[in-house]
Scaffold this active site. Sequence first.
Site, PDB file in Angstrom:
ATOM      1  N   GLY A 178      -0.043   3.946   0.631  1.00 48.51           N
ATOM      2  CA  GLY A 178       1.175   3.928   1.425  1.00 48.51           C
ATOM      3  C   GLY A 178       0.913   3.394   2.813  1.00 48.51           C
ATOM      4  N   GLY A 179       1.913   3.514   3.690  1.00 52.91           N
ATOM      5  CA  GLY A 179       1.778   2.982   5.032  1.00 52.91           C
ATOM      6  C   GLY A 179       0.806   3.763   5.891  1.00 52.91           C
ATOM      7  N   MET A 180       0.565   5.033   5.565  1.00 50.99           N
ATOM      8  CA  MET A 180      -0.285   5.876   6.397  1.00 50.99           C
ATOM      9  C   MET A 180      -1.574   6.316   5.737  1.00 50.99           C
ATOM     10  SD  MET A 180       1.758   8.670   8.547  1.00 50.99           S
ATOM     11  CE  MET A 180       0.346   9.646   8.093  1.00 50.99           C
ATOM     12  N   ALA A 181      -1.541   6.421   4.404  1.00 52.48           N
ATOM     13  CA  ALA A 181      -2.704   6.998   3.723  1.00 52.48           C
ATOM     14  C   ALA A 181      -2.873   6.385   2.344  1.00 52.48           C
ATOM     15  CB  ALA A 181      -2.540   8.515   3.608  1.00 52.48           C
ATOM     16  N   THR A 182      -4.072   6.533   1.815  1.00 55.50           N
ATOM     17  CA  THR A 182      -4.376   6.124   0.447  1.00 55.50           C
ATOM     18  C   THR A 182      -4.705   7.375  -0.358  1.00 55.50           C
ATOM     19  OG1 THR A 182      -5.257   3.995   1.177  1.00 55.50           O
ATOM     20  CG2 THR A 182      -5.874   4.730  -1.020  1.00 55.50           C
ATOM     21  N   VAL A 183      -4.172   7.434  -1.587  1.00 59.52           N
ATOM     22  CA  VAL A 183      -4.363   8.602  -2.440  1.00 59.52           C
ATOM     23  C   VAL A 183      -5.420   8.279  -3.502  1.00 59.52           C
ATOM     24  CG1 VAL A 183      -3.240  10.288  -3.939  1.00 59.52           C
ATOM     25  CG2 VAL A 183      -1.953   9.232  -2.071  1.00 59.52           C
ATOM     26  N   LYS A 189      -5.673  12.620  -0.151  1.00 59.25           N
ATOM     27  CA  LYS A 189      -5.017  11.617   0.681  1.00 59.25           C
ATOM     28  C   LYS A 189      -5.871  11.401   1.916  1.00 59.25           C
ATOM     29  CE  LYS A 189      -0.312  12.629  -0.765  1.00 59.25           C
ATOM     30  NZ  LYS A 189       1.061  12.955  -0.329  1.00 59.25           N
ATOM     31  N   ASP A 203      12.038  13.279   4.136  1.00 56.15           N
ATOM     32  CA  ASP A 203      11.787  12.040   3.390  1.00 56.15           C
ATOM     33  C   ASP A 203      11.932  12.280   1.892  1.00 56.15           C
ATOM     34  OD1 ASP A 203      11.328   9.336   3.254  1.00 56.15           O
ATOM     35  OD2 ASP A 203       9.156   9.516   3.176  1.00 56.15           O
TER      36      ASP A 203
END
Length: 612
Positions: free
Chosen positions: A19-24, A39, A132
């Site tokens: 995503g825009g802030m983190a990778t899972v 995350k 969200d």
Amino acid sequence: MTGEPLAGRYQLEQELGRGGMATVFLATDLRLSRQVAVKVMHPGGDGRRAERFRQEAALVASLKHPNVLEIHDFGEDAARGPFLVCEWVQGEDLRELTRRLSPVPPEVAAVLGWELARALGAAHARGVVHRDVKPENVLVARGGPLKLADFGIAALADQERLTSTGGITGSLAYMAPERIDTGAFSPASDVYAVGVVLFELCAGTTPHGGKGAAYLAASVMTKDAPPLASVVPGTPEPLNVLVARCLALDSRDRPANGEELARMLEDVVGRIAGPPAEEARAFFQAPEAYAARWREARFQRLLSEGGSLLAHGDGARAARVLNEALALRPDSPEVMSLLRERPKARRSTAIGVGAALAGIVAVVGVVGWGAYPWRTPPRPPEETSTQGVEERVIAEPVPARDPETDTPKALPRETASSAPAGVAPVRRAVPTRTDGARGARAPTESTPPAPSGSPEGAAASATGAPLAGEPVKPATLRVTTRPWAEVFVDDQSRGYTPRVREVNLSPGTHRLRFVNPQCDTWEEVIQVAAGELVSREVKLQVRKAEMVIVAPAGARVFVDGVEAGVAPLPGPVNVEHGSHVISARVPGVAPLQREVDVVAGKRIEVVLEVAP
């Protein structure tokens, strides 16, 4: 995936999403020998983001509910930075499930909405607003249940979605009007997002479509969402009504929070499907079979409704309903058979309708001729002579009639004493004595108008008041406010902008007031003449929020990096509506820091204390 375990404990195995802030990542907890989802925040974030990440993780970890994704751990790796450890849900997100089951029957949407509302109910009870809610943040495990995820990420990402110019680039289609307008949020904002999700599950699109973010934002803020049943024929009415309420422009017209919404959806599911817990269990055990069963039931319902509409000659509505049935079962012989019979049914119906209309016209004609002499009341016996009597026309308002009950409806207050545009005046002969046989008469509604050259006529012209016998045309007030406001005229509410754009006023003096609880009230006294158009563009001043900051004595206190004084502070600190970082520096102790959200016009206490 190779590499050193994260924080010496979590071995990353494969990337699940970015995503825009983190990778899972899918990872193995080496200490507990279990698979988890990790995350990892993208590099480049400042200390403020990392602290917000940690605080949200701690807050969501306190939520214990079967429909909320469980948080296991939070930490910071020397090489990779902050990370969050969650339970791993083997399944798919709601977006993928929707594509697989499309078209989603309304009964299935209601069951999923009930599970989602229960998750929000648990969060709202702890004072947590998700901010969200969207299909990508709703996970559906194989065999159930549904899990709401990304509380912490959503709260942090909000700050990045709002640009310096106020533009919004995030999940705009799911944002409530008040969030787009002022950034304000509440549990009712989450309820609005659930309404959008329910609408999209059934219709395949969000309520406010459009080209570009600006068009979408304007539509969300100013237009009512279309009824779900108008987009998806055959939608059960209880679900149609509830979705409309969730999507109300005014947050006060929506269910107040997730708990109230869950109760309402529980009732809806019980009415259109069955006991919610049993229906949810049946769905998660076999989603495809469950959805197929309700699609068949909906097809039969649409087929029956389409046939009934055709039988009554309503071809346009029948076509919409039958097209919806064809979407569920293309090339259906039952639908084709009904459509082949459509011309014959319409011809026979047209003949019947024509005969009925002819009969109605004949009856109206007879009644009209018979009733006409009764419209003019007879004159009193002593004034039947025409000598000294003149006839004139009095403009009187004719009350509008309710089309369902055929009973008169009260006119609006501003026009109750005058004939509004489009209302025909009643002609009535009014006897007026001119011989003065009985002395002077007190002025009444039927007193003739004063001549224009007389003092009375001059006074009437000077005040702008209409002469007797003339219909009064209301003035029009055109209003625009930023942000939204409740419009009061003479202490009576006329509704809310931006929905309310024009208000009719009677000629004369009026007091205007625009009220938003987060802003200073704006007031004005205006005078309007008949038929005048008056415009007001008002920018309300958003109030400051107050923070009472409690910190160790002697600590230097900072608000967003600017020193506010030395603790104890003499009084509250005024700040803008939104998010702020509060910190305190105590000699010999690591800096104390908190990030808080404040609401305009409200007071909040922020406590910074040294951990024991």
